[in-house]
Motif scaffolding. Structure first.
Motif, PDB file in Angstrom:
ATOM      1  N   PHE A  35      -3.690  18.448 -11.997  1.00 21.90           N
ATOM      2  CA  PHE A  35      -4.209  19.677 -12.602  1.00 21.90           C
ATOM      3  C   PHE A  35      -3.717  20.901 -11.818  1.00 21.90           C
ATOM      4  N   LEU A  36      -3.781  20.818 -10.492  1.00 23.42           N
ATOM      5  CA  LEU A  36      -3.366  21.966  -9.682  1.00 23.42           C
ATOM      6  C   LEU A  36      -1.871  22.234  -9.822  1.00 23.42           C
ATOM      7  N   GLN A  37      -1.085  21.152  -9.947  1.00 24.42           N
ATOM      8  CA  GLN A  37       0.365  21.340 -10.136  1.00 24.42           C
ATOM      9  C   GLN A  37       0.642  22.059 -11.451  1.00 24.42           C
ATOM     10  N   ALA A  38      -0.066  21.626 -12.511  1.00 21.17           N
ATOM     11  CA  ALA A  38       0.125  22.272 -13.822  1.00 21.17           C
ATOM     12  C   ALA A  38      -0.277  23.742 -13.731  1.00 21.17           C
ATOM     13  N   LEU A  39      -1.356  23.999 -13.024  1.00 18.44           N
ATOM     14  CA  LEU A  39      -1.827  25.387 -12.873  1.00 18.44           C
ATOM     15  C   LEU A  39      -0.774  26.227 -12.142  1.00 18.44           C
ATOM     16  N   GLU A  40      -0.199  25.647 -11.101  1.00 17.06           N
ATOM     17  CA  GLU A  40       0.807  26.363 -10.313  1.00 17.06           C
ATOM     18  C   GLU A  40       2.040  26.666 -11.173  1.00 17.06           C
ATOM     19  N   HIS A  41       2.469  25.691 -12.003  1.00 17.61           N
ATOM     20  CA  HIS A  41       3.613  25.924 -12.892  1.00 17.61           C
ATOM     21  C   HIS A  41       3.339  27.077 -13.835  1.00 17.61           C
ATOM     22  N   LYS A  42       2.133  27.079 -14.401  1.00 18.34           N
ATOM     23  CA  LYS A  42       1.754  28.149 -15.330  1.00 18.34           C
ATOM     24  C   LYS A  42       1.809  29.496 -14.617  1.00 18.34           C
ATOM     25  N   ARG A  43       1.325  29.503 -13.388  1.00 17.04           N
ATOM     26  CA  ARG A  43       1.266  30.744 -12.616  1.00 17.04           C
ATOM     27  C   ARG A  43       2.679  31.276 -12.348  1.00 17.04           C
TER      28      ARG A  43
END
Ligand code: IPE
Ligand code: IPE
Ligand code: MG
Length: 299
Positions: free
Chosen positions: A279-287
């Motif tokens: 989840f955090l990786q996906a969030l970082e990509h979005k960011r």
């Protein structure tokens, strides 16, 4: 000349800096730079002059911080509420920010040599919509795993996630409130309220604030450690509750076999950590995506 003013401290300032540095030092200091307009009124100068001197004071303060080996500084330069001020004042402030911060960004490479990084923080309502959606999706996806959502996970979702929380927060001008600034991140910071108006802030005011941090250091540290322990304890308790529930569903005896319980707990904890990481990786990509798009638009 560099925007972060060059030049050394005076001998007496240097001496005091060394004395202070012998004690525990804050690694990250946050400033609420308040009192520009009262300063302008007091000195019978235009309001814009007060704001301009406020920006110059920031440059000087960053130099003191560099000299005191404080590598991380976060400043509150403008709040959403400040948009309610007159158009003339907001335009003036935006123009000053454009001039002063673009100079600072030009100097970024040079500053990196001193270990200084520049980061612009947004407010939660400014979180791009797709990131809000992603968080919402993640919460939905984990609705069967309520214990995925913890204080530490929320911490990692914020823009400030890759920076330690401020050790010391300073507000000038005698106002004793946070005005929505870093509310989450300062729950265990030393809060220092000083009566000096921001454009008049001095090296000695900064030393006084650091001394107050040092006097409270052990109590702060203790409170932080206790809080961290409590977070770990709660996480373990909720993982154990999940496992107990699972064993009961399987129809195992209420206490289950302790080996099986331990194995299940390890497995469940590892799976939870995996879910959180992805989840955090996906969030970082979005960011990163969002910031890249923002740079393309403003280029
Ligand atoms: C802080 O000084 C700077 C900004 C909010 C931009 P103020 O403009 O709030 O000045 P005072 O507090 O009214 O004196
Ligand atoms: C606070 O602005 C934010 C900054 C100092 C940049 P104000 O000085 O307007 O704060 P409130 O609204 O009076 O709390
Ligand atoms: Mg103010």
């Amino acid at each position: 000349m560099s925007w972060i003013k060059e030049g050394e401290l005076t001998i007496i300032e240097r001496f005091c800096a060394n004395v202070i540095k012998a004690g525990p030092m804050p690694k990250h200091v946050a400033f609420i730079m308040d009192g520009n307009r009262r300063y302008a009124q007091k000195c019978h100068v235009k309001r814009q002059q007060g704001h301009s001197e406020g920006f110059d004071k920031l440059a000087q303060t960053l130099r003191w911080c560099l000299n005191l080996d404080i590598r991380e500084v976060t400043v509150y330069a403008f709040s959403i509420e400040n948009f309610k001020r007159s158009k003339e004042e907001v335009d003036g402030l935006m123009e000053l920010a454009r001039q002063k911060f673009s100079r600072l960004l030009e100097e970024q490479e040079n500053l990196k040599k001193h270990g200084v990084r520049i980061r612009v923080l947004g407010d939660l309502p400014l979180l791009p919509l797709d990131i809000q959606e992603l968080i919402a999706q993640a919460v939905l996806a984990t609705r069967n795993y309520n214990n995925d959502v913890s204080e530490s996970l929320l911490d990692k979702c914020l823009y400030t996630n890759n920076s330690p929380n401020p050790d010391l927060l300073i507000r000038t001008s005698g106002e004793v409130r946070l005005s929505d600034f870093l509310l989450w991140q300062t729950s265990h910071s030393c809060l220092v309220f000083q009566s000096v108006l921001w454009p008049e802030y001095s090296f000695w005011n900064l030393c006084e604030a650091i001394l107050r941090f040092q006097m409270n250091h052990s109590a702060l540290q203790k409170a932080r450690d206790l809080h961290m322990e409590e977070g770990k304890r709660q996480q373990l308790e909720s993982d154990q509750a999940y496992v107990t529930n699972k064993l009961q569903q399987e129809g195992s005896a209420s206490h289950g076999d302790s080996q099986r319980r331990r194995t299940l707990l390890q497995k469940y904890t590892a799976l939870r950590e995996e879910r959180i990481q992805s989840f955090l990786q996906a969030l970082e990509h979005k960011r990163v995506d969002f910031l890249e798009r923002l740079c393309t638009v403003s280029a």
